[in-house]
Design an enzyme around this catalytic site. Structure first.
Site, mmCIF file in Angstrom:
data_model
loop_
_atom_site.group_PDB
_atom_site.id
_atom_site.type_symbol
_atom_site.label_atom_id
_atom_site.label_comp_id
_atom_site.label_asym_id
_atom_site.label_seq_id
_atom_site.Cartn_x
_atom_site.Cartn_y
_atom_site.Cartn_z
ATOM 1 N N GLY A 62 17.305 33.292 -29.200
ATOM 2 C CA GLY A 62 18.013 32.054 -29.520
ATOM 3 C C GLY A 62 17.011 30.975 -29.897
ATOM 4 O O GLY A 62 17.261 30.163 -30.793
ATOM 5 N N THR A 63 15.881 30.985 -29.237
ATOM 6 C CA THR A 63 14.813 30.026 -29.530
ATOM 7 C C THR A 63 14.378 30.136 -30.990
ATOM 8 O O THR A 63 14.243 29.126 -31.691
ATOM 9 C CB THR A 63 13.612 30.286 -28.594
ATOM 10 N N ASN A 69 23.529 23.816 -21.307
ATOM 11 C CA ASN A 69 23.125 24.895 -20.397
ATOM 12 C C ASN A 69 23.056 24.460 -18.941
ATOM 13 O O ASN A 69 23.288 25.260 -18.043
ATOM 14 C CB ASN A 69 21.778 25.481 -20.832
ATOM 15 N N GLN A 100 24.996 28.889 -25.251
ATOM 16 C CA GLN A 100 25.717 28.939 -23.974
ATOM 17 C C GLN A 100 27.222 29.055 -24.166
ATOM 18 O O GLN A 100 27.921 29.539 -23.271
ATOM 19 C CB GLN A 100 25.413 27.698 -23.122
ATOM 20 N N SER A 128 22.536 33.858 -28.764
ATOM 21 C CA SER A 128 21.516 34.695 -28.125
ATOM 22 C C SER A 128 22.209 35.805 -27.340
ATOM 23 O O SER A 128 23.163 35.543 -26.591
ATOM 24 C CB SER A 128 20.682 33.821 -27.183
ATOM 25 N N ALA A 129 21.701 37.036 -27.488
ATOM 26 C CA ALA A 129 22.386 38.203 -26.896
ATOM 27 C C ALA A 129 22.409 38.162 -25.370
ATOM 28 O O ALA A 129 23.400 38.538 -24.747
ATOM 29 C CB ALA A 129 21.701 39.482 -27.371
ATOM 30 N N HIS A 130 21.306 37.710 -24.757
ATOM 31 C CA HIS A 130 21.206 37.912 -23.310
ATOM 32 C C HIS A 130 22.111 36.998 -22.493
ATOM 33 O O HIS A 130 22.330 37.254 -21.312
ATOM 34 C CB HIS A 130 19.743 37.831 -22.848
ATOM 35 N N THR A 148 10.330 44.882 -39.002
ATOM 36 C CA THR A 148 11.350 45.915 -38.759
ATOM 37 C C THR A 148 12.281 45.441 -37.650
ATOM 38 O O THR A 148 11.840 44.968 -36.604
ATOM 39 C CB THR A 148 10.664 47.243 -38.375
ATOM 40 N N CYS A 175 10.569 23.855 -13.727
ATOM 41 C CA CYS A 175 9.279 23.978 -13.060
ATOM 42 C C CYS A 175 8.356 24.742 -13.994
ATOM 43 O O CYS A 175 8.553 25.925 -14.219
ATOM 44 C CB CYS A 175 9.451 24.733 -11.754
HETATM 45 N N1 PLP Z 1 19.768 27.183 -26.464
HETATM 46 C C1 PLP Z 1 20.332 27.026 -25.262
HETATM 47 C C2 PLP Z 1 21.418 26.024 -25.083
HETATM 48 C C3 PLP Z 1 19.890 27.800 -24.190
HETATM 49 O O1 PLP Z 1 20.460 27.644 -22.982
HETATM 50 C C4 PLP Z 1 18.860 28.749 -24.400
HETATM 51 C C5 PLP Z 1 18.348 29.563 -23.279
HETATM 52 O O2 PLP Z 1 18.366 29.173 -22.138
HETATM 53 C C6 PLP Z 1 18.322 28.865 -25.682
HETATM 54 C C7 PLP Z 1 18.801 28.061 -26.689
HETATM 55 C C8 PLP Z 1 17.219 29.848 -25.970
HETATM 56 O O3 PLP Z 1 17.685 31.162 -26.054
HETATM 57 P P1 PLP Z 1 16.669 32.382 -25.823
HETATM 58 O O4 PLP Z 1 16.503 32.526 -24.363
HETATM 59 O O5 PLP Z 1 17.368 33.567 -26.438
HETATM 60 O O6 PLP Z 1 15.415 32.046 -26.527
#
Ligand code: PLP
Length: 384
Positions: free
Chosen positions: A69-70, A143, A171, A191-193, A229, A319
């Protein structure tokens, strides 16, 4: 016995995702190869794209797979012409850090005391003169607090001013309908996780007309916008997680079940500890998220104490490298420092049970009872 109540940090991996990941791992081909194994790998990739597109509410060709997601957020800000970026003050660091470094300029859109973006301030910022394009970026749900942002209004206001709009839906995905096409945004990150998929795989949804500058140079994968890839097992797992998340959203009772769990938790704690503050509790929020401030008790102490009792939760402060910093989200809401430093986040998900919620409430008695501020919180009335 350990209980996982930190789904906003990452969701428990779904068992069906594990199967999809293993199946994809067993595929021999590279999705870019023309031979039969390559074509099978490509089919797996495109199936997953269609599954994630269905969750995002758009067509598969609008999706670019990324490494997180980042990365999707960073890519969203990478237009070839430097845009002036207007980002809400409660965005994730994966927006705020790159936004501050972009050459086109950057301004923060403030939020109100409930953590909702200030639309009047957005309008005022959009009315300021700008040489080049303007990109507005506002998350769909926060989040830390779970507070839902007025995405439709943000898009409407930005479009009226001729600006582009990116929505960080990391989120929100799987918890509220995303409907990218209907919303009319230009870009959206997932983001998948956070859905119970694998860590290290994300998606940037992009309208066809939007041009971006790739962050990684190399081969022509993902329409030459994300070389390398493809992470096929991760992407296949993302697709499977999206399928399950969409089923929960559109049918069944899972979303209501999570809301009931959260409400049960908050009601039990509020009844017993009148001093507790549910941050963002007055406005629409994600059904799974509870940001609770226990005035006078340090959040870090609570996180460690709950961990010792077998509960994984998190603090509303980050932290990093041994230094505890106040949460920029709670600071942007102008929460009194005593509240911000005592805020914990409890976030539930598909595998959370009612027994775990009741056990958490009981653990509150133990944890808060040991604490100096306990008398003020009235923890004696918490159920044992
Ligand atoms: N955006 C939000 C609102 C998030 O809460 C997070 C992860 O905590 C991210 C982006 C980043 O996602 P990733 O962990 O897949 O890099």
């Amino acid at each position: 016995m350990s209980h996982y109540l930190d789904y906003n940090a990452t969701a428990l991996g779904r068992p069906e995702v594990g199967v999809a990941v293993a199946d994809a791992l067993a595929l021999a081909g590279n999705p870019s190869s023309v031979h039969a194994p390559g074509r099978r790998a490509r089919a797996c990739l495109e199936d997953a794209r269609a599954q994630v597109a269905a969750l995002a509410g758009t067509s598969p060709e609008n999706l670019l797979f990324t490494g997180s997601g980042t990365e999707a957020n960073n890519l969203a800000l990478s237009g070839p012409r430097p845009a002036r970026i207007l980002a809400s003050a409660i965005e994730h660091p994966s927006i705020l850090r790159p936004a501050a470094e972009r050459p086109g300029g950057f301004a923060l859109i403030p939020v109100d005391g409930h953590g909702v973006v200030d639309l009047g301030a957005l309008k005022a910022l959009l009315a300021e003169p700008s040489d080049g394009p303007v990109l507005v970026t506002v998350m769909m749900a926060n989040n830390e607090t779970g507070v839902l942002q007025p995405s439709e209004k943000v898009v409407e206001i930005a479009k009226q001013a001729g600006a582009l709009v990116h929505i960080d839906a990391v989120q929100a995905a799987g918890r509220v309908a995303l409907e990218f096409d209907r919303l009319g945004a230009d870009l959206m990150s997932l983001s998948a996780h956070k859905l119970g998929g694998p860590k290290g795989v994300g998606v940037l949804v992009k309208r066809a007309e939007i041009t971006l500058a790739p962050l990684i140079a190399g081969g022509g994968q993902e329409r030459s916008l994300r070389a390398g890839t493809e992470n096929l097992p991760g992407i296949a797992g993302f697709g499977r997680a999206a399928l399950s998340a969409l089923a929960e959203l559109t049918g069944g009772t899972e979303i209501e079940r999570q809301r009931d769990l959260r409400d049960r938790l908050e009601a039990a704690i509020a009844a017993a500890t009148p001093a507790v503050v549910v941050v963002g509790g007055q406005v629409p929020r994600l059904v799974n998220t509870s940001c609770l401030a226990f005035p006078g008790v340090a959040a870090e102490t609570l996180v460690i104490a709950f961990d010792l009792e077998g509960f994984a939760i998190s603090a509303g402060s980050a932290c990093s490298s041994g230094k505890v910093e106040a949460s920029h989200v709670l600071a942007a809401m102008d929460l009194a420092p005593g509240l911000a430093s005592s805020a914990i986040r409890v976030s539930v998900g598909y595998a959370t049970t009612i027994q775990e919620i009741d056990a958490f409430v009981a653990a509150c008695r133990v944890v808060l009872g040991r604490n100096a501020g306990a008398a003020a919180l009235g923890v004696d009335r918490l159920p044992a």
